[in-house]
Design a protein around this motif. Structure first.
Motif, PDB file in Angstrom:
ATOM      1  N   GLN A 175       2.098 -16.994 -29.604  1.00  0.00           N
ATOM      2  CA  GLN A 175       0.601 -17.419 -29.464  1.00  0.00           C
ATOM      3  C   GLN A 175      -0.420 -16.286 -29.408  1.00  0.00           C
ATOM      4  OE1 GLN A 175      -0.103 -19.918 -26.011  1.00  0.00           O
ATOM      5  NE2 GLN A 175      -1.665 -21.154 -26.917  1.00  0.00           N
ATOM      6  N   ALA A 176      -0.058 -15.338 -28.667  1.00  0.00           N
ATOM      7  CA  ALA A 176      -1.070 -14.145 -28.217  1.00  0.00           C
ATOM      8  C   ALA A 176      -1.245 -13.493 -29.746  1.00  0.00           C
ATOM      9  CB  ALA A 176      -0.366 -13.130 -27.474  1.00  0.00           C
ATOM     10  N   ILE A 177      -0.363 -13.450 -30.951  1.00  0.00           N
ATOM     11  CA  ILE A 177      -0.587 -12.934 -31.972  1.00  0.00           C
ATOM     12  C   ILE A 177      -1.172 -13.845 -32.988  1.00  0.00           C
ATOM     13  CG2 ILE A 177       0.851 -10.827 -31.310  1.00  0.00           C
ATOM     14  CD1 ILE A 177       2.868 -11.914 -33.375  1.00  0.00           C
ATOM     15  N   GLY A 178      -1.090 -14.842 -32.607  1.00  0.00           N
ATOM     16  CA  GLY A 178      -1.745 -16.133 -33.629  1.00  0.00           C
ATOM     17  C   GLY A 178      -0.535 -16.564 -34.639  1.00  0.00           C
ATOM     18  N   VAL A 179       0.652 -16.604 -34.245  1.00  0.00           N
ATOM     19  CA  VAL A 179       1.703 -17.107 -35.293  1.00  0.00           C
ATOM     20  C   VAL A 179       2.638 -17.898 -34.323  1.00  0.00           C
ATOM     21  CG1 VAL A 179       1.900 -14.984 -36.674  1.00  0.00           C
ATOM     22  CG2 VAL A 179       3.491 -15.207 -34.808  1.00  0.00           C
ATOM     23  N   THR A 180       3.465 -18.824 -35.025  1.00  0.00           N
ATOM     24  CA  THR A 180       4.317 -19.988 -34.196  1.00  0.00           C
ATOM     25  C   THR A 180       5.563 -19.063 -33.786  1.00  0.00           C
ATOM     26  OG1 THR A 180       5.574 -20.358 -36.362  1.00  0.00           O
ATOM     27  CG2 THR A 180       3.833 -21.623 -35.897  1.00  0.00           C
ATOM     28  N   ARG A 181       6.114 -19.871 -32.900  1.00  0.00           N
ATOM     29  CA  ARG A 181       7.507 -19.156 -32.207  1.00  0.00           C
ATOM     30  C   ARG A 181       8.395 -19.100 -33.341  1.00  0.00           C
ATOM     31  NH1 ARG A 181       9.516 -21.442 -27.153  1.00  0.00           N
ATOM     32  NH2 ARG A 181       7.945 -22.810 -27.703  1.00  0.00           N
ATOM     33  N   LYS A 182       8.338 -19.943 -34.214  1.00  0.00           N
ATOM     34  CA  LYS A 182       9.597 -20.106 -35.457  1.00  0.00           C
ATOM     35  C   LYS A 182       9.162 -18.595 -36.065  1.00  0.00           C
ATOM     36  CE  LYS A 182      11.232 -22.781 -39.137  1.00  0.00           C
ATOM     37  NZ  LYS A 182      11.155 -23.984 -39.719  1.00  0.00           N
ATOM     38  N   THR A 183       7.873 -18.340 -36.598  1.00  0.00           N
ATOM     39  CA  THR A 183       7.658 -17.175 -37.260  1.00  0.00           C
ATOM     40  C   THR A 183       7.933 -15.977 -36.432  1.00  0.00           C
ATOM     41  OG1 THR A 183       5.664 -18.458 -38.379  1.00  0.00           O
ATOM     42  CG2 THR A 183       6.012 -16.083 -38.421  1.00  0.00           C
ATOM     43  N   LEU A 184       7.593 -15.889 -35.157  1.00  0.00           N
ATOM     44  CA  LEU A 184       8.076 -14.647 -34.599  1.00  0.00           C
ATOM     45  C   LEU A 184       9.732 -14.628 -34.570  1.00  0.00           C
ATOM     46  CD1 LEU A 184       7.369 -11.993 -33.207  1.00  0.00           C
ATOM     47  CD2 LEU A 184       7.076 -13.426 -31.047  1.00  0.00           C
ATOM     48  N   ASN A 185      10.154 -15.547 -34.345  1.00  0.00           N
ATOM     49  CA  ASN A 185      11.760 -15.464 -34.361  1.00  0.00           C
ATOM     50  C   ASN A 185      12.314 -15.156 -35.683  1.00  0.00           C
ATOM     51  OD1 ASN A 185      12.656 -15.862 -31.474  1.00  0.00           O
ATOM     52  ND2 ASN A 185      12.222 -18.192 -31.995  1.00  0.00           N
ATOM     53  N   ARG A 186      11.802 -15.676 -36.795  1.00  0.00           N
ATOM     54  CA  ARG A 186      12.267 -15.294 -37.983  1.00  0.00           C
ATOM     55  C   ARG A 186      11.849 -13.648 -38.081  1.00  0.00           C
ATOM     56  NH1 ARG A 186       9.275 -18.410 -41.048  1.00  0.00           N
ATOM     57  NH2 ARG A 186       7.621 -16.561 -41.627  1.00  0.00           N
ATOM     58  N   TRP A 187      10.735 -13.213 -37.780  1.00  0.00           N
ATOM     59  CA  TRP A 187      10.523 -11.658 -37.999  1.00  0.00           C
ATOM     60  C   TRP A 187      11.613 -10.732 -37.266  1.00  0.00           C
ATOM     61  CZ3 TRP A 187       4.531 -11.693 -36.876  1.00  0.00           C
ATOM     62  CH2 TRP A 187       3.718 -12.585 -37.996  1.00  0.00           C
ATOM     63  N   TRP A 188      11.720 -11.497 -36.110  1.00  0.00           N
ATOM     64  CA  TRP A 188      13.045 -10.708 -35.122  1.00  0.00           C
ATOM     65  C   TRP A 188      14.337 -10.739 -35.824  1.00  0.00           C
ATOM     66  CZ3 TRP A 188      14.463 -13.237 -29.672  1.00  0.00           C
ATOM     67  CH2 TRP A 188      15.488 -12.259 -29.244  1.00  0.00           C
ATOM     68  N   ASP A 189      14.608 -11.994 -36.439  1.00  0.00           N
ATOM     69  CA  ASP A 189      15.803 -12.147 -37.242  1.00  0.00           C
ATOM     70  C   ASP A 189      16.043 -11.019 -38.370  1.00  0.00           C
ATOM     71  OD1 ASP A 189      16.814 -14.070 -35.343  1.00  0.00           O
ATOM     72  OD2 ASP A 189      16.194 -15.756 -36.750  1.00  0.00           O
ATOM     73  N   ASP A 190      14.921 -11.134 -38.866  1.00  0.00           N
ATOM     74  CA  ASP A 190      15.009 -10.413 -40.121  1.00  0.00           C
ATOM     75  C   ASP A 190      14.668  -8.626 -39.795  1.00  0.00           C
ATOM     76  OD1 ASP A 190      14.803 -12.463 -41.697  1.00  0.00           O
ATOM     77  OD2 ASP A 190      12.752 -12.439 -42.232  1.00  0.00           O
ATOM     78  N   GLY A 191      14.624  -8.305 -38.433  1.00  0.00           N
ATOM     79  CA  GLY A 191      14.640  -7.192 -38.145  1.00  0.00           C
ATOM     80  C   GLY A 191      13.120  -6.259 -38.374  1.00  0.00           C
ATOM     81  N   LEU A 192      12.068  -7.173 -38.498  1.00  0.00           N
ATOM     82  CA  LEU A 192      10.738  -6.504 -38.495  1.00  0.00           C
ATOM     83  C   LEU A 192      10.096  -6.157 -37.210  1.00  0.00           C
ATOM     84  CD1 LEU A 192       9.466  -9.216 -41.417  1.00  0.00           C
ATOM     85  CD2 LEU A 192      10.235  -6.738 -41.727  1.00  0.00           C
TER      86      LEU A 192
END
Length: 62
Positions: free
Chosen positions: A14-31
């Motif tokens: 929320q603080a960076i303006g994306v959904t939890r799902k998006t942040l989790n995907r970025w984490w899963d992708d190693g970004l």
């Protein structure tokens, strides 16, 4: 060291303006990676460091 500045994934997203799902995907992708991962596998984020990770990604891709 107290880690009171760390927030769960939903709050960080929320603080960076994306959904939890998006942040989790970025984490899963190693970004991006959280500051701490709990024994249960949940990320705890330092929002300033997360923003810096995203800035670095953007600079890399330019």
């Amino acid at each position: 060291m107290a880690r009171n500045d760390l927030v769960p994934t939903g709050v960080a997203a929320q603080a960076i303006g994306v959904t939890r799902k998006t942040l989790n995907r970025w984490w899963d992708d190693g970004l991006v990676k959280p500051e701490v991962v709990t024994p249960g596998g949940h990320g705890r984020w330092d929002i300033d460091k997360l923003r810096k990770q995203l800035e670095n990604l953007q600079e890399r891709d330019e």
